[in-house]
Each structure stands twice: as C-alpha cells, then as structure tokens.
Enzyme design. Structure first.
Site, PDB file in Angstrom:
ATOM      1  N   GLU A 122       0.853  -1.133   0.079  1.00 14.11           N
ATOM      2  CA  GLU A 122       0.046  -0.037   0.029  1.00 14.11           C
ATOM      3  C   GLU A 122       0.748   1.198   0.074  1.00 14.11           C
ATOM      4  OE1 GLU A 122      -2.347  -3.552   1.293  1.00 14.11           O
ATOM      5  OE2 GLU A 122      -0.558  -2.635   1.936  1.00 14.11           O
ATOM      6  N   PHE A 150      -9.169  -2.399   0.861  1.00 13.44           N
ATOM      7  CA  PHE A 150     -10.124  -2.378   1.991  1.00 13.44           C
ATOM      8  C   PHE A 150      -9.314  -1.132   2.775  1.00 13.44           C
ATOM      9  CE2 PHE A 150     -10.990  -6.786   0.911  1.00 13.44           C
ATOM     10  CZ  PHE A 150     -12.397  -6.831   1.388  1.00 13.44           C
ATOM     11  N   ALA A 151     -10.273  -0.231   3.265  1.00 15.81           N
ATOM     12  CA  ALA A 151      -9.915   0.940   4.027  1.00 15.81           C
ATOM     13  C   ALA A 151      -9.133   0.506   5.078  1.00 15.81           C
ATOM     14  CB  ALA A 151     -11.315   1.882   4.671  1.00 15.81           C
ATOM     15  N   ASP A 152      -9.100  -0.539   5.635  1.00 10.15           N
ATOM     16  CA  ASP A 152      -8.373  -0.944   6.656  1.00 10.15           C
ATOM     17  C   ASP A 152      -6.889  -1.195   6.356  1.00 10.15           C
ATOM     18  OD1 ASP A 152     -10.963  -2.018   6.311  1.00 10.15           O
ATOM     19  OD2 ASP A 152     -10.781  -2.721   8.391  1.00 10.15           O
ATOM     20  N   TYR A 153      -6.815  -1.306   4.918  1.00  7.39           N
ATOM     21  CA  TYR A 153      -5.195  -1.281   4.423  1.00  7.39           C
ATOM     22  C   TYR A 153      -4.492  -0.028   4.266  1.00  7.39           C
ATOM     23  CZ  TYR A 153      -6.973  -6.124   3.521  1.00  7.39           C
ATOM     24  OH  TYR A 153      -7.529  -7.548   3.646  1.00  7.39           O
ATOM     25  N   ILE A 154      -5.156   0.898   4.399  1.00  5.25           N
ATOM     26  CA  ILE A 154      -4.604   2.311   4.206  1.00  5.25           C
ATOM     27  C   ILE A 154      -3.695   2.629   5.026  1.00  5.25           C
ATOM     28  CG2 ILE A 154      -6.304   3.796   5.252  1.00  5.25           C
ATOM     29  CD1 ILE A 154      -6.505   5.402   2.728  1.00  5.25           C
ATOM     30  N   PRO A 160      -0.953   1.608   6.497  1.00  2.00           N
ATOM     31  CA  PRO A 160       0.858   1.503   6.084  1.00  2.00           C
ATOM     32  C   PRO A 160       0.915   2.552   5.183  1.00  2.00           C
ATOM     33  CG  PRO A 160      -0.262  -0.856   5.756  1.00  2.00           C
ATOM     34  CD  PRO A 160      -1.594   0.058   5.975  1.00  2.00           C
ATOM     35  N   HIS A 181     -11.115  -5.877   7.835  1.00  2.00           N
ATOM     36  CA  HIS A 181     -11.947  -5.537   6.543  1.00  2.00           C
ATOM     37  C   HIS A 181     -13.228  -4.826   6.732  1.00  2.00           C
ATOM     38  CE1 HIS A 181      -9.463  -9.096   5.890  1.00  2.00           C
ATOM     39  NE2 HIS A 181      -9.557  -8.655   4.555  1.00  2.00           N
TER      40      HIS A 181
END
Length: 337
Positions: free
Chosen positions: A60, A83-87, A89, A129
């Site tokens: 990311e 997914f917004a959660d992965y933003i 990093p 997620h």
C-alpha cells in the site's frame, strides 16, 4: 437513463474518465485482469489497456507513493486500496507527501490523486476489513474526504474528485455497493432520497465537492449523516413517523456548513449519525460546529449515534452498527427534551 448499482456507477465513472483524459490511470491490487475484489474495475483493463489499468504488488505504501509521484509528474492517478483498513501502511505518503505537496512546493507541484477504498462493515469481514477511518483523514489539512450514499452521487463525486487538483480520499460504503440497505436488517429499503432509485446517466457529469444534499426534508429535527448511515437515518425517520430533515454530507471535507446551519436553525434540534467508533469520530467535530453556529437556536442537547468504542466485533457487527432503533431512540430523546 439506465439503472446502476454503486459498483456499476463507479465503473462507469472510471470508464468515462479514462476515455476523456489520457493522463488518467487506474491501479491497485487485482484491479486489472480480475476487475477488483468488488468488481468495480471490471472490464476497464480490457477496454483501455494494461498501461492505463494495471495491477500492483500488495504494498500500500508503494501504491500511494507511486500515485504521488505520478500526480507531481502531471498524471491523474486513481489508486485503489482494496479495503480502507489496509490504508494505514500508506498514511505517511498521504499525510507527509500528498497533503503537503502543493504547500511545500509553493504551488509548483500538486498531487491530483484519488484514493478509492471500500469502507465500513456489512460483510462479516472482521477487524481488518470493516473499519471506518474517515476521521483520521479529516484531521489532515490538504486532504479532501468523500463518502457517497448512492450510485448517482458516487459517479458524479468520483469524477469531480479525479478532476480536483488536490488529493482526495474516496471512501465507498461496502453495504451500498449493490443497493441501499437500512443498515440493520440487511434488506433493501424504499428509495427515500432523490437519487437512491439508482438512475445514473451513462455519460459525463460531476457533483461539486463540498455540497451536501437534503435527502429528506423535515422541520422537527435535523439528522446529519453520510454513507450508509444516510439510509439508516431515513429508515428510522420513516419507521418512527418523525418529521426529520436528513442531511447527506456527501463530502466531510470540504464540509457544507451552510446547509447544516440552515437546517438546524430551522428545526432547533440535531442528531449526528456515523458508523465509526464514537470517541474521536467525525461526529464530535460536527457537534462542535453546530454548537458554535447554532447555539441560540438549539432547543435540546445534540445527540450522536455511532459505533461502539470497541475493537470491531466480527460476529456481532450488526449489534455494533447504529440501526434505525438506536437512531429512533435518539430522535425521540431530542424531541422530548
């Protein structure tokens, strides 16, 4: 005018943009050949080619660093975070680079990038997620944050976001991808708002960032919401039989404070609804602004209905979400105060 889901409307927006402007590129994890985990980019690579729509590694920070460089070079990248959660990093690239590039370069460079990311719960995706991190980005000067509630707005706002010269975080509520739901029973609801019937023009149009919409007119109480919670608020007002005016913010930054103030001065009461956790949520900022601008017009304390202050509950997510019953109870409290 054709009927579209939000997925189809977003796909149409990117198709229109890719056709209109050769400087636009779309990239992210699985967005090319596969068409995205939610199929939002389905068919775009086949139509526009692998140099315009392409896959990236699961990195990311690298995705958004590339987007910032492309934007400074003169392109207009649309980067998808799966997914917004992965933003998380990549937040340093957004906060330290994209948001500040115009200012630290004295206007010599800009970062006209859009970061698309599915947000919120509804798919039993658990803690990685299902999060709603919009308040984190609303705190960052130089970023704009958009959260549509229906297909028509999703397409028009995405086009406006891509054509904006500043970085935009574009959060897409997963529960609305395939149609409006009441956010509690997971069933389709009556199309309360103007464009919830999913009629979306095939061609180009845009909706200016920073303009809220009145999803339902009323005179007894103002409900401020965005994304999925717009439909929850609408369902609650209907089920409770309350003459509530529901404001769909559409963008939380820039914020349409004029529409909020006009509504609260008319109704004298206010309820704020969002899916994210309560403490530090954007609802606190909304309440402060209403208090500052409308104090002498308020006839009751401002209420807020939010997610709970807890790590995201996997199996109990439907208890975590604000639903029509919780919103209805808040509406009754402010009306009885």
């Amino acid at each position: 005018m054709p009927s579209m889901t939000m997925i189809q409307a977003l796909n149409s927006a990117m198709d229109v943009l890719l056709t209109k402007d050769p400087d636009i590129v779309v990239f992210g994890q699985d967005v090319g050949y596969f068409g995205g985990v939610f199929r939002c980019t389905d068919g775009l690579q086949k139509k526009h080619g692998v140099s315009r729509v392409f896959d990236t590694p699961i990195a990311e920070a690298g995705i958004l660093a590339t987007a910032v460089g492309m934007g400074a070079y003169g392109l207009r990248p649309i980067a998808e975070i799966q997914f917004a959660d992965y933003i998380y990093p990549a937040t340093d690239q957004l906060i330290s680079e994209a948001a500040r590039l115009r200012y630290r370069s004295g206007g010599e460079f800009t970062a006209p990038i859009v970061v698309r990311a599915p947000t919120g719960g509804g798919i039993f995706g658990g803690q990685t997620h299902s999060q709603s991190p919009e308040a984190l980005f609303a705190h960052v000067c130089g970023l704009k944050t958009v959260i549509p509630s229906n297909p028509y707005d999703a397409k028009g706002l995405l086009i406006a976001a891509v054509e904006d010269d500043d970085p935009v975080i574009f959060f897409e509520p997963k529960r609305l991808y395939n149609g409006p739901f009441d956010g509690f029973h997971d069933r389709p609801v009556k199309p309360w708002s103007q464009h919830a019937a999913s009629e979306v023009p095939e061609g180009y149009y845009s909706i200016p960032l920073g303009q809220a919409a009145i999803a339902r007119e009323g005179s007894a109480v103002t409900v401020i919401a965005y994304g999925t919670m717009v439909h929850v608020a609408l369902a609650s007002a209907e089920e409770e039989g309350i003459d509530a005016e529901v404001i769909d913010l559409r963008t939380i930054l820039p914020l349409d404070i004029d529409t909020i103030v006009a509504s609260v001065k008319k109704t004298g009461r206010c309820v704020v609804v969002h899916e994210a956790t309560r403490t530090g949520g954007f609802g606190g900022e909304l309440i402060a602004l209403v208090q500052e601008h409308c104090f002498y017009h308020l006839e009751a304390p401002i209420e807020r209905v939010t997610g709970w202050d807890t790590p995201y509950p996997h199996a109990l997510e439907w208890d975590y979400f604000p639903g029509p019953k919780r919103v209805g109870a808040a509406l009754r409290r402010v009306l009885e105060a």
